[in-house]
Each structure stands twice: as C-alpha cells, then as structure tokens.
Design an enzyme around this catalytic site. Structure first.
Site, PDB file in Angstrom:
ATOM      1  N   SER A  48       0.809  -1.228   0.000  1.00 49.93           N
ATOM      2  CA  SER A  48       0.000   0.000   0.000  1.00 49.93           C
ATOM      3  C   SER A  48       0.836   1.269   0.000  1.00 49.93           C
ATOM      4  O   SER A  48       0.321   2.343  -0.331  1.00 49.93           O
ATOM      5  CB  SER A  48      -0.940   0.011   1.215  1.00 49.93           C
ATOM      6  OG  SER A  48      -0.204  -0.110   2.423  1.00 49.93           O
ATOM      7  N   ASP A 348      -3.564   8.023   8.203  1.00 49.28           N
ATOM      8  CA  ASP A 348      -4.665   7.201   8.712  1.00 49.28           C
ATOM      9  C   ASP A 348      -4.250   6.198   9.787  1.00 49.28           C
ATOM     10  O   ASP A 348      -4.960   5.236  10.044  1.00 49.28           O
ATOM     11  CB  ASP A 348      -5.323   6.455   7.547  1.00 49.28           C
ATOM     12  CG  ASP A 348      -4.325   5.553   6.818  1.00 49.28           C
ATOM     13  OD1 ASP A 348      -3.152   5.495   7.241  1.00 49.28           O
ATOM     14  OD2 ASP A 348      -4.717   4.905   5.828  1.00 49.28           O
ATOM     15  N   HIS A 351      -0.541   4.802   7.019  1.00 50.74           N
ATOM     16  CA  HIS A 351       0.071   5.353   5.813  1.00 50.74           C
ATOM     17  C   HIS A 351       0.426   6.822   6.001  1.00 50.74           C
ATOM     18  O   HIS A 351      -0.237   7.536   6.757  1.00 50.74           O
ATOM     19  CB  HIS A 351      -0.874   5.183   4.627  1.00 50.74           C
ATOM     20  CG  HIS A 351      -1.336   3.771   4.444  1.00 50.74           C
ATOM     21  ND1 HIS A 351      -2.564   3.327   4.912  1.00 50.74           N
ATOM     22  CD2 HIS A 351      -0.718   2.701   3.878  1.00 50.74           C
ATOM     23  CE1 HIS A 351      -2.688   2.038   4.624  1.00 50.74           C
ATOM     24  NE2 HIS A 351      -1.580   1.633   4.009  1.00 50.74           N
TER      25      HIS A 351
END
Length: 381
Positions: A48, A348, A351
């Site tokens: 991610s 968040d 990240h």
C-alpha cells in the site's frame, strides 16, 4: 605594473583550468544533465505504500476522503494525496502509474504498477497478491503487450505507441522499483511472536531474491529497491502493542518492532549485494527508507508537524474507525478527516500523508540515502 598584469593572467588561467576540471569530473560521474538516464517506463512492485489503485479496483477498499489533498477525489491511494512513487514519476518526468488491474482510464505506455495494498513478499498474510504473483502478472503483461504491439504494427491501423502500449524494447530500459516487506513483519507481529518474525527474515528475503531473478530473466536491468520503514512508529502498531517499560523510544516508537525492521534491512542490504555479484548486467540501488522516514519523524516539530500519534483520518483510541468509514458513536458521526492533513506525518494510522511522502521523496531521489549514493536519474550507470 607588468608583474601585476602577469599575476592577473595566471590567476584567470588557473581558474579556467579548475572550472574545466570540475565540469569534466562532473560529467564522468554522471552528474551533468546530459548524462541522465532516460527511462521509457517504470514497473513498480509493492504494497500500500506504492499502490496507486489495485486495491480500489479489486476490492473497492480505498474510499473517500483518500485523495482529497491533491486528486480531489478517490485516487486509489491510501493517503490524502500523492505517494512516494508519484513523486518519483514526477522527478523522472513520467505520468503517474496506472494500476495493472485498474481497467478504467489506464495507460500503460510508460509502465504499470503491480503493487497491492496489504501485499507481502511471501504468500499468505493480508493479501493474496504477494510479490511472486505480482511478478507473474508482470510476465503476463509483458507477453500480452508484445503480442498486441506486433499485431498493431502488422495491421498498421494506428501507431502502436499511441495505443497505450509500451514498446518491446522498453522493458530492458525501464526502471524497476520494489517497495515491499512491511506487511511480512506486520502480519508476523500480529499473529506470531517477535522471535518467529526474526527467524523468518532469511526465508522472506530468499523469496524476494527469486522474484528479482525472475525480473532479470525477463530483461529487467535497473532496480531501485526500498528497505522497510520504522514500522514501530506507525500509530496503529503503537495502539495495538502491549506496552512494557522501556519499550518505547523518545519518539514514542515501539523499539522491539523497529529493531526487527532494522535487522530485516541489514539482511536485505546483504541480499542486494549478493544480487549485484550474481546478476552482473543489472544495476541495483538500495534505498534506506528507514533512515529517511525516521529522520523526518525525529524532526517532526521543527518541520511543522503535530505529534506522531495524532494522525488525520480514522481512530484507534477507544473505538477502531477506519479512514473513510462512517461510524456513529454516542450519537456523534465520525467520518471527516482533520482540517489540515499537511500538519500530520501519518494520514490514517498506517500510511503517510502527502506532505510527509513529498519530504521523504525529496530525501531519497537525490541519492542521499542510497547505496551507491546516486540520484534516481543516474541509477542506470
């Protein structure tokens, strides 16, 4: 008077020689603008931290307000804006990478992104799209694009390069970026012991080497490999970790997890050195993302950031609220992010924010945290 004039002439001559020497040396070392690498494409593999839309296209897992600071809508990225891979493409004057599995509005002329949120090097873990599968997808992509490119060339209905396809010769000239490994450690911390995670590192890196060798056999020659960041500094890990005396550092990071991340990185660097010796036609750059990220975290206040644990979107205190999820707790709707994401290193809880990504990218693309210490624009030499 004549002696003064002679001194002046000699001084100018010496200055000219010195400047010429500096210019020639700079060009030999690959520092002149004319000797930069020209990458026709970038092929990225990872999780991610560099996923530009695979999770969104496959699982619709990245929802608003992700993307609000730059794209203005859902961008498929787990951030309020751009990721480090986006700043790399900007530096190299290439378009943002389309996710391989995102069929809508994609253009693969300048590369493709095989990274998937939650992916790990080894099979299992948080995502089925492990590194080996990503490489298999790349091999399939390369094979299919070559067939389509040749068909378009033979039919002459339109120039093949205008179809959004890379040229067959582009694959050997492209830049191959790899940013993966964080989830191998994270999943291990959640489901096994720290000792088991540490023992698993050689096998994890052995599988990364296999993936790199597969890419090499497919013609990949320029590799830009990121190590893993300070996983113990992510708020999610802080809040889910059973705190013990002496296990947090001055920045509030979980020391045992960071120690294992550093051990992973040490062995990864050794593995890259091994690959250099074995794959003699390739160029490898090992990028110390851990150091770049930890330096930013350590200097957060001076860079205008709030506390590391004060992330922008979602919550892990009391109730777990994922970014983009609407939750009503005690009559209060919890959905909106903070008003100024640029003040937060972490977006968040897991990240990084766009501003943090930008500052980290500025650190790494010029070679300050690389081995060898070359800018990304010179990594092919």
């Amino acid at each position: 008077m004549n002696s003064m004039r002679l001194i002046h002439i000699l001084w100018c001559f010496n200055l000219y020689v010195a400047c010429t020497f500096i210019q020639v040396s700079s060009e030999k070392n690959g520092n002149s603008n004319s000797s930069k690498c020209v990458y026709p494409a970038i092929y990225n593999f990872g999780d991610s931290n560099s996923d530009t839309g695979t999770v969104y296209a496959t699982f619709t897992g990245v929802q608003s307000p992700n993307g609000i600071s730059f794209f203005g809508n859902i961008s498929g990225r787990a951030s309020d804006g751009r990721l480090i891979i986006d700043f790399i493409t900007e530096e190299l004057k290439l378009p943002y990478l389309s996710a391989y599995l995102n069929s809508v509005g994609s253009n693969y002329r300048y590369g493709a992104n095989f990274a998937v949120g939650g992916a790990s090097i080894r099979p299992g873990g948080y995502s089925p799209f492990h590194l080996g599968l990503q490489v298999s997808q790349f091999i399939l992509f390369k094979s299919h694009t070559k067939i389509l490119f040749n068909q378009l060339s033979n039919n002459r209905t339109e120039p093949p390069l205008k179809s959004g396809l890379p040229g067959p010769e582009d694959f050997s000239k492209a830049l191959y970026t790899i940013d993966i490994g964080q989830n191998d450690l994270a999943y291990g911390f959640r489901h096994t012991s720290e000792e088991q995670v540490q023992r698993s590192i050689p096998e994890i890196l052995s599988q990364l080497s296999q993936a790199v060798k597969q890419l090499y056999n497919e013609g990949a020659r320029v590799f830009w490999i990121h190590n893993t960041g300070p996983i113990g500094c992510l708020p999610f890990n802080y809040f889910s970790y059973e705190h013990k005396k002496g296990n947090l550092d001055a920045n509030g990071c979980v020391k045992p997890q960071n120690k294992i991340a550093q051990e992973f990185n040490k062995k990864l660097k050794d593995q890259v050195s091994y690959l250099r010796r074995k794959l003699l036609q390739a160029k490898f750059t090992y990028v110390d993302m851990y150091k770049a990220k930890y330096e930013l975290i350590s200097n957060a206040r001076s860079r205008g950031f709030v506390s590391l644990l004060d992330f922008c979107c979602g919550s892990y205190t009391g109730y777990r609220i994922n970014c983009g999820t609407k939750e009503i707790i005690n009559g209060t709707v919890n959905r909106n992010p903070c008003t100024n994401p640029s003040q937060h290193i972490i977006w968040d809880g897991i990240h990084y924010s766009q501003r943090a990504n930008q500052l980290i990218a500025e650190k790494i693309i010029h070679g300050s945290f690389s081995d060898p210490p070359v800018p990304i624009g010179n990594a092919c030499f």
